[in-house]
Design a protein around this motif. Structure first.
Motif, PDB file in Angstrom:
ATOM      1  N   UNK A   9       0.831  -1.197   0.000  1.00 22.13           N
ATOM      2  CA  UNK A   9       0.000   0.000   0.000  1.00 22.13           C
ATOM      3  C   UNK A   9       0.875   1.260   0.000  1.00 22.13           C
ATOM      4  N   UNK A  10       1.913   1.253   0.831  1.00 18.74           N
ATOM      5  CA  UNK A  10       2.818   2.404   0.872  1.00 18.74           C
ATOM      6  C   UNK A  10       3.515   2.605  -0.484  1.00 18.74           C
ATOM      7  N   UNK A  11       3.917   1.504  -1.121  1.00 12.71           N
ATOM      8  CA  UNK A  11       4.565   1.596  -2.430  1.00 12.71           C
ATOM      9  C   UNK A  11       3.590   2.150  -3.476  1.00 12.71           C
ATOM     10  N   UNK A  52     -12.355  -0.610  -7.543  1.00 17.35           N
ATOM     11  CA  UNK A  52     -11.667  -0.634  -6.244  1.00 17.35           C
ATOM     12  C   UNK A  52     -10.190  -0.328  -6.440  1.00 17.35           C
ATOM     13  N   UNK A  53      -9.568  -0.978  -7.423  1.00 18.13           N
ATOM     14  CA  UNK A  53      -8.135  -0.770  -7.623  1.00 18.13           C
ATOM     15  C   UNK A  53      -7.823   0.577  -8.257  1.00 18.13           C
ATOM     16  N   UNK A  54      -8.732   1.098  -9.052  1.00 20.53           N
ATOM     17  CA  UNK A  54      -8.558   2.467  -9.564  1.00 20.53           C
ATOM     18  C   UNK A  54      -8.579   3.444  -8.388  1.00 20.53           C
ATOM     19  N   UNK A  59      -6.534   7.636  -5.441  1.00 20.29           N
ATOM     20  CA  UNK A  59      -6.852   8.418  -4.237  1.00 20.29           C
ATOM     21  C   UNK A  59      -5.828   8.093  -3.151  1.00 20.29           C
ATOM     22  N   UNK A  60      -4.967   9.014  -2.879  1.00 17.16           N
ATOM     23  CA  UNK A  60      -3.875   8.799  -1.935  1.00 17.16           C
ATOM     24  C   UNK A  60      -4.380   8.875  -0.489  1.00 17.16           C
TER      25      UNK A  60
END
Length: 188
Positions: A9-11, A52-54, A59-60
């Motif tokens: 998620x961080x990457x 969901x993946x978009x 969205x950060x």
């Protein structure tokens, strides 16, 4: 949230497409299966997964670790996305029993095991809720009704519905943590 999920998620937050691909590989089947149970439609389910993946990519900072496990969060995002897509396309929603009776695609063995394991934990935790809380959770999560529709169906104020959902989710979180600490459900 597993350490690997957090790393991915961080990457992704830093624009790493490879991390997005790895996260997609990990969760795509689960999200598709979850969306299909709600929509009963392959194309809509694929659209839910894609959206969901978009959302995760564009969205950060939308996931906040302090609010719960990543896997729970991503399923909630998928649930909300499925509801939004069905509303936009004016798709009829169904009860779990109706959805299950027409579910024709056999899940993979490991998926079935994970779903049964999670379902057992959730069933046990749901059994500890009072009847009012159990009813609103069922209507909200399993019948995909909005809080307003639940208010109308039960003939109770919207604030009461929101309060019951909030309390029930807090109780479920606590009960599930207790079940996890015990190492599984009583049935094992």
């Amino acid at each position: 949230m597993s350490d690997r999920d957090l790393e991915l998620y961080d990457a992704i937050q830093s624009g790493d497409k490879r991390a997005l691909g790895e996260l997609y590989e990990k969760y795509e089947k689960l999200l598709y299966s979850f969306a299909f149970k709600m929509t009963r439609n392959r194309e809509l389910s694929e659209e839910v997964v894609q959206e969901v993946f978009i959302k995760i990519w564009t969205k950060k900072g939308i996931y906040q670790k302090k609010r719960g496990k990543f896997s729970s969060w991503i399923l909630t995002v998928a649930r909300n996305m499925a509801i939004d897509i069905m509303r936009k396309k004016k798709v009829q929603t169904y009860t779990l029993e109706e959805r299950d009776s027409v579910y024709s695609e056999e899940p993979l063995t490991e998926e079935l095991f994970e779903w049964k394991e999670d379902a057992g934990r959730v069933r046990e935790a749901m059994g500890r809720l009072n009847e009012d809380q159990r009813e609103v959770i069922h209507l909200f999560y399993f019948d995909a009704l909005s809080q307003q529709k639940i208010s109308e169906r039960l003939g109770i104020p919207l604030g009461t519905v929101k309060g019951r959902i909030r309390l029930a989710l807090n109780h479920l979180k606590k009960h599930l943590a207790t079940i996890d600490e015990r190492g599984g459900s009583r049935d094992e």
